[in-house]
Design an enzyme around this catalytic site. Structure first.
Site, mmCIF file in Angstrom:
data_model
loop_
_atom_site.group_PDB
_atom_site.id
_atom_site.type_symbol
_atom_site.label_atom_id
_atom_site.label_comp_id
_atom_site.label_asym_id
_atom_site.label_seq_id
_atom_site.Cartn_x
_atom_site.Cartn_y
_atom_site.Cartn_z
ATOM 1 C CG ASP A 227 11.005 2.856 -9.387
ATOM 2 O OD1 ASP A 227 12.014 2.197 -9.714
ATOM 3 O OD2 ASP A 227 10.095 2.383 -8.680
ATOM 4 C CG ASP B 296 9.363 9.227 1.126
ATOM 5 O OD1 ASP B 296 9.822 8.091 0.923
ATOM 6 O OD2 ASP B 296 8.182 9.423 1.476
ATOM 7 C CG ASP C 122 9.707 15.392 0.474
ATOM 8 O OD1 ASP C 122 9.712 14.152 0.347
ATOM 9 O OD2 ASP C 122 8.886 15.999 1.171
ATOM 10 C CG ASP D 206 4.052 3.637 5.113
ATOM 11 O OD1 ASP D 206 2.963 3.069 4.880
ATOM 12 O OD2 ASP D 206 4.204 4.866 4.993
#
Length: 531
Positions: A134, A193, A195, A287
């Protein structure tokens, strides 16, 4: 009826030039009829919330102790077997797995996350890596695209997916990613995610649980922090999150009750996602939203504490504040939206309803934040002005001490930092409490989503100039008025108690005021030279 006695009237008139005397007289007139009753009610409410939090912490401590004593590991509660090769059917015996990596302008970490996902050990024809980019920065977007192309040239089945808007933020990206035709062939989806760096055996250790336990919807792994020693702030975060994973998640899993999906480092059964209604962007905790809805459908979750996935803690104060706002506001807003849906649900037991509403939402997501700030930073300091109100020692000392030690069990190596952790958590409770009320009342920032800034290897490259180049003091960025205001209030209360009190609260008040001032002047976290 006269408002003041003659003596007081003479004192007021005679000392009309003495501003301090006039203020003192007015204070004495309003304290007894107004301030004392209100403060007394506040103390009672805070003590009640403290007891609720104390019982919850003790309950979870007892459960964890029993789990450790009787060895209730996941393999004993759920069947798990190594997937065996089949010469006749080949790799088709392995389920098809989708790996999603949502990202947004992740310049510092995109290579780490994509590389780790592409390094997962699983039959190459039974896994699809899906990068959901994105990014709004054209340069970063091109870098991510080229990285995906580089891995595709190595034979990795990797898909680079973009969309023309950021509607729904992360939830919108995940939802859009599930619409692609090739996803229909997948049985499970692992989410990381930008990282997060899973070990190569991640899928080998999680997927078998799904294959042999059809009631399982989610397997959640633990987070392992690669930069926990970077600064004092990351050490404090490690202590809080270790408790979350070591105790809260483990208790929910061990008692077959409920625990929230952490948004990353987990694997979902795709049919469970679809049955629960898919990803929704109605809150900033998509989530947790999905986890609650799947739980209400009767699906079970498993927390795998032995499986750790490396990731990065926010090391700048600005990034951490934004993250904590989202993590506090989102659950409160989700509770507002789902409480009646949970109460009226007919597929789960009364025990699970009570657990989700009372234990998970009310105590952990609302009271834990509100009582920390309101009691220890507002109400308790205010009692120094009213000797009439005596806070019992069990509420002011004993309960907080026990709760603190129970919270610290997850990170034994940081026990010597307990005092600093308490002061820091009280500072952050200001933002968590504010965010909680914004979520409950659906305030202006209820849907604010700021992606947590990751530094990756940035500090390694900039460390050479870290000492010589001091970060400029920018008034708008480094000065935080809320923290300074609370710090000034605590300092005033401390000075008053030192001069006129007799309960020695000033020892705590001065330390806590100093902590608020340190945060208020921006001397928290990592400074990135040249940023």
């Amino acid at each position: 009826m006269e408002t003041f006695s003659n003596a007081e009237r003479e004192r007021f008139i005679g000392g009309k030039d003495d501003i301090a005397g006039q203020i003192e007289l007015i204070w004495e007139q309003i304290k007894t009829p107004f301030f004392v009753p209100i403060l007394n009610i506040a103390v009672i409410i805070c003590l009640g919330m403290s007891i609720m939090l104390f019982i919850e912490r003790v309950y979870m401590g007892v459960v964890i102790l029993l789990v450790k004593l009787f060895g209730s590991n996941p393999e004993k509660r759920y069947k798990w077997e190594t997937i065996k090769d089949d010469l006749e059917h080949g790799s088709s015996v392995y389920p098809m797995v989708l790996v999603q990596i949502p990202m947004y302008n992740e310049k510092e970490v995109y290579q780490l996350s994509i590389g780790a996902a592409c390094g997962l050990s699983w039959p190459t024809d039974r896994i699809i890596i899906q990068v959901l980019d994105d990014s709004t920065d054209p340069t970063i977007k091109e870098l991510v695209r080229m990285e995906c192309k580089r891995w595709a040239n190595k034979g990795i089945n990797i898909k680079y997916e973009v969309r023309d808007n950021r509607k729904g933020y992360k939830a919108g990206a995940l939802k859009e990613g599930m619409k692609h035709e090739y996803v229909k062939n997948c049985d499970y989806v692992a989410i990381f995610d930008a990282d997060f760096q899973p070990e190569p055996d991640f899928l080998w250790r999680t997927i078998p649980f799904f294959m042999y336990n059809p009631q399982l919807a989610l397997v959640q792994a633990r987070w392992k922090f690669v930069n926990s020693d970077e600064c004092m702030m990351t050490r404090m975060q490690e202590m809080s999150l270790d408790y979350h994973f070591t105790v809260e998640q483990e208790v929910g899993s061990s008692t077959y009750a409920f625990f929230g999906f952490n948004g990353t480092a987990g694997v979902w059964r795709i049919s469970a996602i679809n049955e629960a209604g898919g990803w929704k962007d109605r809150t900033t905790v998509e989530d947790m939203d999905l986890a609650v809805r799947a739980s209400l459908k009767g699906w079970k979750f498993l927390y795998l504490g032995s499986l750790q996935v490396k990731n990065e803690l926010p090391s700048t104060f600005k990034a951490y504040r934004f993250q904590q706002h989202r993590w506090s506001c989102g659950p409160a807003n989700l509770f507002r939206k789902m409480v009646f849906e949970i109460i009226t649900n007919e597929r789960v037991s009364l025990w699970k309803k009570v657990h989700v509403i009372y234990s998970f939402f009310i105590v952990r997501k609302v009271i834990a934040h509100v009582v920390t700030f309101s009691f220890y930073c507002i109400v308790l300091p205010a009692t120094v002005f009213t000797p009439e109100i005596v806070v019992p020692k069990w509420g002011a000392v004993y309960i907080p001490t026990i709760i603190t030690f129970l919270n610290a069990v997850g990170t034994p190596r940081s026990l010597h930092l307990l005092v600093f952790w308490i002061l820091f958590e009280n500072v952050m409770s200001l933002h968590r409490t504010k965010a909680t009320f914004i979520g409950l009342l659906e305030g202006v920032r209820v849907n604010e989503w700021v992606v947590t800034e990751k530094l990756g290897d940035a500090l390694k490259f900039k460390s050479a100039i870290k000492e010589s180049k001091k970060p400029p003091f920018r008034f708008g960025e480094r000065l935080h008025l809320l923290e300074l205001g609370v710090g000034a209030y605590l300092l005033f209360c401390g000075c008053y108690d030192l001069l006129f009190g007799n309960n020695h609260f000033f020892l705590y008040l001065f330390f806590q005021a100093f902590a608020f001032f340190v945060a208020g002047f921006g001397f928290v976290g990592t400074f990135v030279p040249g940023s």
